[in-house]
Write a protein that holds these residues in place. Sequence first.
Motif, PDB file in Angstrom:
ATOM      1  N   ALA A  44      58.130 -34.273  -0.645  1.00  0.00           N
ATOM      2  CA  ALA A  44      58.737 -33.752   0.571  1.00  0.00           C
ATOM      3  C   ALA A  44      58.560 -32.230   0.562  1.00  0.00           C
ATOM      4  O   ALA A  44      59.004 -31.549  -0.361  1.00  0.00           O
ATOM      5  N   LEU A  45      57.825 -31.727   1.533  1.00  0.00           N
ATOM      6  CA  LEU A  45      57.542 -30.292   1.710  1.00  0.00           C
ATOM      7  C   LEU A  45      56.699 -29.700   0.582  1.00  0.00           C
ATOM      8  O   LEU A  45      56.671 -28.479   0.415  1.00  0.00           O
ATOM      9  N   GLY A  46      55.995 -30.518  -0.180  1.00  0.00           N
ATOM     10  CA  GLY A  46      55.186 -29.956  -1.254  1.00  0.00           C
ATOM     11  C   GLY A  46      54.108 -30.909  -1.712  1.00  0.00           C
ATOM     12  O   GLY A  46      53.846 -31.945  -1.092  1.00  0.00           O
ATOM     13  N   CYS A  47      53.472 -30.558  -2.828  1.00  0.00           N
ATOM     14  CA  CYS A  47      52.508 -31.440  -3.477  1.00  0.00           C
ATOM     15  C   CYS A  47      52.567 -31.153  -4.969  1.00  0.00           C
ATOM     16  O   CYS A  47      53.166 -30.167  -5.407  1.00  0.00           O
ATOM     17  N   GLY A  48      51.943 -32.004  -5.751  1.00  0.00           N
ATOM     18  CA  GLY A  48      51.977 -31.837  -7.194  1.00  0.00           C
ATOM     19  C   GLY A  48      51.178 -30.630  -7.655  1.00  0.00           C
ATOM     20  O   GLY A  48      50.245 -30.185  -6.978  1.00  0.00           O
ATOM     21  N   ARG A  49      51.548 -30.112  -8.799  1.00  0.00           N
ATOM     22  CA  ARG A  49      50.766 -29.034  -9.402  1.00  0.00           C
ATOM     23  C   ARG A  49      49.390 -29.592  -9.793  1.00  0.00           C
ATOM     24  O   ARG A  49      49.275 -30.731 -10.224  1.00  0.00           O
ATOM     25  N   MET A  50      48.366 -28.796  -9.645  1.00  0.00           N
ATOM     26  CA  MET A  50      47.002 -29.241  -9.887  1.00  0.00           C
ATOM     27  C   MET A  50      46.664 -29.060 -11.364  1.00  0.00           C
ATOM     28  O   MET A  50      46.006 -28.116 -11.766  1.00  0.00           O
ATOM     29  N   PHE A  51      47.103 -30.013 -12.198  1.00  0.00           N
ATOM     30  CA  PHE A  51      46.901 -29.901 -13.636  1.00  0.00           C
ATOM     31  C   PHE A  51      45.460 -30.187 -14.049  1.00  0.00           C
ATOM     32  O   PHE A  51      44.925 -29.537 -14.944  1.00  0.00           O
ATOM     33  N   GLU A  52      44.841 -31.196 -13.455  1.00  0.00           N
ATOM     34  CA  GLU A  52      43.539 -31.645 -13.921  1.00  0.00           C
ATOM     35  C   GLU A  52      42.434 -31.548 -12.872  1.00  0.00           C
ATOM     36  O   GLU A  52      41.264 -31.485 -13.220  1.00  0.00           O
ATOM     37  N   GLY A  53      42.784 -31.602 -11.628  1.00  0.00           N
ATOM     38  CA  GLY A  53      41.786 -31.677 -10.577  1.00  0.00           C
ATOM     39  C   GLY A  53      41.313 -30.315 -10.097  1.00  0.00           C
ATOM     40  O   GLY A  53      41.539 -29.287 -10.726  1.00  0.00           O
ATOM     41  N   GLU A  54      40.627 -30.323  -8.958  1.00  0.00           N
ATOM     42  CA  GLU A  54      40.171 -29.085  -8.340  1.00  0.00           C
ATOM     43  C   GLU A  54      40.457 -29.169  -6.839  1.00  0.00           C
ATOM     44  O   GLU A  54      40.731 -30.248  -6.307  1.00  0.00           O
ATOM     45  N   PRO A  55      40.433 -28.039  -6.131  1.00  0.00           N
ATOM     46  CA  PRO A  55      40.987 -28.014  -4.778  1.00  0.00           C
ATOM     47  C   PRO A  55      40.358 -28.989  -3.798  1.00  0.00           C
ATOM     48  O   PRO A  55      41.084 -29.645  -3.028  1.00  0.00           O
ATOM     49  N   THR A  56      39.034 -29.119  -3.771  1.00  0.00           N
ATOM     50  CA  THR A  56      38.423 -30.035  -2.808  1.00  0.00           C
ATOM     51  C   THR A  56      38.859 -31.473  -3.073  1.00  0.00           C
ATOM     52  O   THR A  56      39.169 -32.235  -2.149  1.00  0.00           O
ATOM     53  N   GLN A  57      38.892 -31.839  -4.343  1.00  0.00           N
ATOM     54  CA  GLN A  57      39.345 -33.177  -4.735  1.00  0.00           C
ATOM     55  C   GLN A  57      40.772 -33.426  -4.265  1.00  0.00           C
ATOM     56  O   GLN A  57      41.078 -34.483  -3.678  1.00  0.00           O
ATOM     57  N   PHE A  58      41.651 -32.460  -4.520  1.00  0.00           N
ATOM     58  CA  PHE A  58      43.062 -32.638  -4.177  1.00  0.00           C
ATOM     59  C   PHE A  58      43.240 -32.657  -2.658  1.00  0.00           C
ATOM     60  O   PHE A  58      44.002 -33.480  -2.126  1.00  0.00           O
TER      61      PHE A  58
END
Length: 251
Positions: A135-149
Motif C-alpha cells: 500500500a503506497l509503496g513497493c519492495g526494496r530492490m535487493f536482487e533485481g534491477e529497475p527495468t525488471q522491477f
Amino acid sequence: MLEIHQFPCLSDNYGYLLHDPDSEETAAIDTPDGAEYLRQAKAKGWTISHIWNTHWHPDHAGGNKAIVEATGAKVIAPQEVEKLSPIDTLVSHGDVVKLGRHDARVIDVSGHTNGHVAFHLPADDIAFVGDSVFALGCGRMFEGEPTQFWDSLDRIRQLPPETTLYCAHEYTQANAKFALHADPENPELAAYAREVDAKRARGEPTVPTSLERELKTNPFLRADSPEMQARWGGEKPAETFAALRAAKDSF
C-alpha cells in the motif's frame, strides 16, 4: 466462497490463511512464523494443507519446516525458496495452482528478489503480492534491477482494478510519508494518507488495499505518468521508477 484470515505476526508482517470450505483445504500464504500460523489455523478449526511462498526471504518462508512437520502441508513455491525449504511443486510465471476448485495464476513479480511471484485468483478478485508492491509503496530492490522491477509492477497494474491486493507488511504509514514527498500535488494521495494515519491511530490494519486506489496514489505504480516523469526525470518509466526507488531508499 474462499475465506481469508489475516493476522499480524513478527514485528510488522501479516500472515494469511486462505481457506476453501468446500474442499476444506487451507493454504498458508508465506510463513513468517510457523508456530503462529499453526495457532491461528487451530483457532479457526482449519488444517494447513498447502503453503504458497512468494519468495525466499526468511520472513516469508522461514516457517515452512514447522508447518510441514506438523501438518504434512505441500510447499508450492518458486525455485529460490529451495534456499530455505524443500519444495513439492515448483512454480513460475504462467503456472496455475489450485485450492479446491479455485485457480490461482502465478505472476512473475521479480525485483525485490529475482524469483518473486504473486498469486492472483481472478475469479475471486484477489492477489497475494508478497513484498512486490505495498500500500503506497513497493519492495526494496535487493536482487533485481529497475527495468525488471518496473515490468513486474506493470504486470500487477494490468490486473483488473477491482483486485484486492494482500500485501505482506504494515508499512503504509511510512510509505505515505515518502509518497507525499514524491507526489505532493495529488489530492487523492493526501486523502489516503489522512485515512492511513487515522486507521493506525486506532490500531487498525491498512492492508489489504485495492489496485484501483493504488493506481491513483502509489508513486511507484505511477512512474509512467507525465507528472511523475516531470518531477523525477527519466525518459522511460523504468528510469523514473529507478529514481523513485533510490530516493525512497535514502528517505
